[in-house]
Design a protein around this motif. Structure first.
Motif, PDB file in Angstrom:
ATOM      1  N   GLU A  67       0.836  -1.196   0.000  1.00  0.00           N
ATOM      2  CA  GLU A  67       0.000   0.000   0.000  1.00  0.00           C
ATOM      3  C   GLU A  67       0.874   1.251   0.000  1.00  0.00           C
ATOM      4  N   VAL A  68       0.590   2.144  -0.936  1.00  0.00           N
ATOM      5  CA  VAL A  68       1.385   3.367  -1.067  1.00  0.00           C
ATOM      6  C   VAL A  68       0.912   4.384  -0.037  1.00  0.00           C
ATOM      7  N   LYS A  69       1.851   4.890   0.720  1.00  0.00           N
ATOM      8  CA  LYS A  69       1.537   5.918   1.707  1.00  0.00           C
ATOM      9  C   LYS A  69       2.070   7.259   1.211  1.00  0.00           C
ATOM     10  N   TYR A  70       1.285   8.300   1.423  1.00  0.00           N
ATOM     11  CA  TYR A  70       1.639   9.621   0.912  1.00  0.00           C
ATOM     12  C   TYR A  70       1.902  10.600   2.042  1.00  0.00           C
ATOM     13  N   ALA A  71       2.715  11.589   1.707  1.00  0.00           N
ATOM     14  CA  ALA A  71       2.986  12.691   2.635  1.00  0.00           C
ATOM     15  C   ALA A  71       2.753  13.999   1.886  1.00  0.00           C
ATOM     16  N   GLU A  72       2.514  15.044   2.635  1.00  0.00           N
ATOM     17  CA  GLU A  72       2.285  16.360   2.039  1.00  0.00           C
ATOM     18  C   GLU A  72       3.157  17.395   2.723  1.00  0.00           C
ATOM     19  N   VAL A  73       3.640  18.313   1.925  1.00  0.00           N
ATOM     20  CA  VAL A  73       4.352  19.462   2.475  1.00  0.00           C
ATOM     21  C   VAL A  73       3.695  20.700   1.874  1.00  0.00           C
ATOM     22  N   THR A  74       3.427  21.684   2.717  1.00  0.00           N
ATOM     23  CA  THR A  74       2.741  22.903   2.269  1.00  0.00           C
ATOM     24  C   THR A  74       3.547  24.131   2.653  1.00  0.00           C
ATOM     25  N   SER A  75       3.302  25.171   1.894  1.00  0.00           N
ATOM     26  CA  SER A  75       3.924  26.463   2.176  1.00  0.00           C
ATOM     27  C   SER A  75       2.809  27.465   2.417  1.00  0.00           C
ATOM     28  N   ALA A  76       2.765  27.995   3.618  1.00  0.00           N
ATOM     29  CA  ALA A  76       1.711  28.963   3.957  1.00  0.00           C
ATOM     30  C   ALA A  76       1.866  30.221   3.114  1.00  0.00           C
ATOM     31  N   MET A  77       0.786  30.945   2.991  1.00  0.00           N
ATOM     32  CA  MET A  77       0.826  32.198   2.230  1.00  0.00           C
ATOM     33  C   MET A  77       1.880  33.128   2.833  1.00  0.00           C
ATOM     34  N   GLY A  78       2.673  33.708   1.963  1.00  0.00           N
ATOM     35  CA  GLY A  78       3.697  34.639   2.410  1.00  0.00           C
ATOM     36  C   GLY A  78       5.000  33.984   2.817  1.00  0.00           C
TER      37      GLY A  78
ATOM     38  N   LEU B  44       8.976  25.335  -2.293  1.00  0.00           N
ATOM     39  CA  LEU B  44       7.560  25.626  -2.502  1.00  0.00           C
ATOM     40  C   LEU B  44       7.311  27.108  -2.289  1.00  0.00           C
ATOM     41  N   ASN B  45       6.694  27.724  -3.272  1.00  0.00           N
ATOM     42  CA  ASN B  45       6.361  29.141  -3.163  1.00  0.00           C
ATOM     43  C   ASN B  45       5.118  29.323  -2.302  1.00  0.00           C
ATOM     44  N   SER B  46       4.817  30.558  -1.992  1.00  0.00           N
ATOM     45  CA  SER B  46       3.692  30.917  -1.126  1.00  0.00           C
ATOM     46  C   SER B  46       2.386  30.250  -1.574  1.00  0.00           C
ATOM     47  N   GLY B  47       1.679  29.639  -0.622  1.00  0.00           N
ATOM     48  CA  GLY B  47       0.378  29.039  -0.902  1.00  0.00           C
ATOM     49  C   GLY B  47       0.426  27.813  -1.787  1.00  0.00           C
ATOM     50  N   SER B  48       1.489  27.020  -1.679  1.00  0.00           N
ATOM     51  CA  SER B  48       1.649  25.845  -2.535  1.00  0.00           C
ATOM     52  C   SER B  48       1.614  24.557  -1.712  1.00  0.00           C
ATOM     53  N   LYS B  49       1.345  23.441  -2.402  1.00  0.00           N
ATOM     54  CA  LYS B  49       1.296  22.138  -1.737  1.00  0.00           C
ATOM     55  C   LYS B  49       1.893  21.078  -2.650  1.00  0.00           C
ATOM     56  N   LEU B  50       2.684  20.185  -2.052  1.00  0.00           N
ATOM     57  CA  LEU B  50       3.275  19.071  -2.788  1.00  0.00           C
ATOM     58  C   LEU B  50       2.897  17.766  -2.085  1.00  0.00           C
ATOM     59  N   ARG B  51       2.358  16.826  -2.854  1.00  0.00           N
ATOM     60  CA  ARG B  51       1.985  15.504  -2.334  1.00  0.00           C
ATOM     61  C   ARG B  51       2.879  14.461  -3.000  1.00  0.00           C
ATOM     62  N   TYR B  52       3.440  13.548  -2.208  1.00  0.00           N
ATOM     63  CA  TYR B  52       4.392  12.582  -2.757  1.00  0.00           C
ATOM     64  C   TYR B  52       4.342  11.286  -1.953  1.00  0.00           C
TER      65      TYR B  52
END
Length: 307
Positions: free
Chosen positions: A80-91, A106-114
């Motif tokens: 089973e593939v498990k995912y993680a997320e990293v986000t960049s808050a606005m600003g 990651l630029n402002s207000g962005s999200k990466l799922r991997y």
């Protein structure tokens, strides 16, 4: 007693003599050995048959076990593939290292799922917003950046920038080093970019445009800089919103188009607006944030008017 005929007695005597001669002709030791050999051969045949039955009984489970192990080996179900997320808050800008040692900003207000563990034949990530990638080279496993609209960018090891904000009308890919391949939604077209090239994909028309650009001006945000090269006021306002985490309402009352060439490092938002106002009749006002029922405040809003 009845008297027997002499001829009958003679025949019986001859038959008895023949029997005696036949018995005397028998080699007793040889006959005994032959009998023993027959007995041993019979026992060996019985033992062999019994052994074969036992072997068949024992081999069947072993055969089944071997077939089962072979099936599991060649048809091993994927974990089973498990995912993680990293986000960049606005600003804010976030730098992050992925499991394969590739680095992403990651630029402002962005999200990466991997996936927490990349597959053996590819490295897939999902991006919403904007990110700069420095991908670790691996010729056996291409690195895919998938966007919400279905556009994908894949590389084997290079440095590039992808901007895919939901509220933008286009998706932008800019290549700094190496080579990237951009696959339009549905796999209809694959476009290769070389260093210094930009690809714009229009979400509405599904059209693509390739240009030569100043790459550093497009990726300098990861170093905390705002660089504009012949940028329109609309583009500058949008980037200022994300960079300073504010809402800006831009009203072009004059209907004029202005482009700017500028670099900002540590300037405040009002300082940048002052600079823009030097070449255009630009006025702005900052609205006081309102307090919500949960005691939080609304985002700062700025109204900018061009006359």
């Amino acid at each position: 007693m009845e008297k027997q005929n002499p001829e009958s007695l003679l025949r019986k005597a001859q038959a008895l003599g023949d029997d005696i001669k036949e018995m005397e002709a028998i080699n007793v030791p040889t006959a005994y050995r032959k009998a023993q050999i027959k007995i041993r051969n019979r026992r060996k045949a019985e033992a062999y048959n019994l052994l074969m039955r036992y072997a068949a009984f024992l081999t069947l489970p072993l055969l089944l076990a071997s077939l089962t192990l072979g099936y599991l080996y060649f048809n091993e179900p994927e974990a089973e593939v498990k995912y993680a997320e990293v986000t960049s808050a606005m600003g804010t800008v976030v730098r992050y290292e992925l499991p394969d040692h590739s680095v992403v900003w990651l630029n402002s207000g962005s999200k990466l799922r991997y996936p927490t563990v990349f597959k053996k034949n590819n490295r897939n990530v999902e991006l919403t917003g904007e990110a700069y990638f420095q991908v670790e080279a691996d010729t056996e496993r291409p690195f895919y950046v998938n966007t919400p609209n279905g556009l994908s960018v894949y590389v084997y090891g290079t440095q590039f920038n992808v901007a895919a904000y939901d509220n933008d009308s286009y998706i932008e890919t800019v290549l700094e080093k190496g080579k990237v391949n951009v696959v339009t939604p549905g796999g209809q077209e694959t476009i290769t970019l070389l260093p210094g090239e930009q690809l714009l994909y229009d979400k509405q028309t599904c059209q693509t445009v390739k240009n030569q650009v100043d790459v550093y001006g497009k990726v300098a945000w990861k170093d905390g800089k705002l660089i504009f090269r012949n940028a329109s006021l609309e583009e500058i306002i949008k980037r200022l919103e994300r960079h300073f985490n504010v809402d800006i309402e831009f009203n072009n009352n004059a209907g004029k188009e202005y482009t700017y060439r500028a670099t900002f490092r540590n300037e405040t938002l009002t300082q940048i607006l002052d600079y823009l106002a030097k070449s255009a009749n630009l006025k702005w006002k900052i609205l006081t944030p309102e307090q919500r029922e949960d005691d939080t405040f609304t985002k700062t809003k700025i109204i900018v008017d061009l006359y």
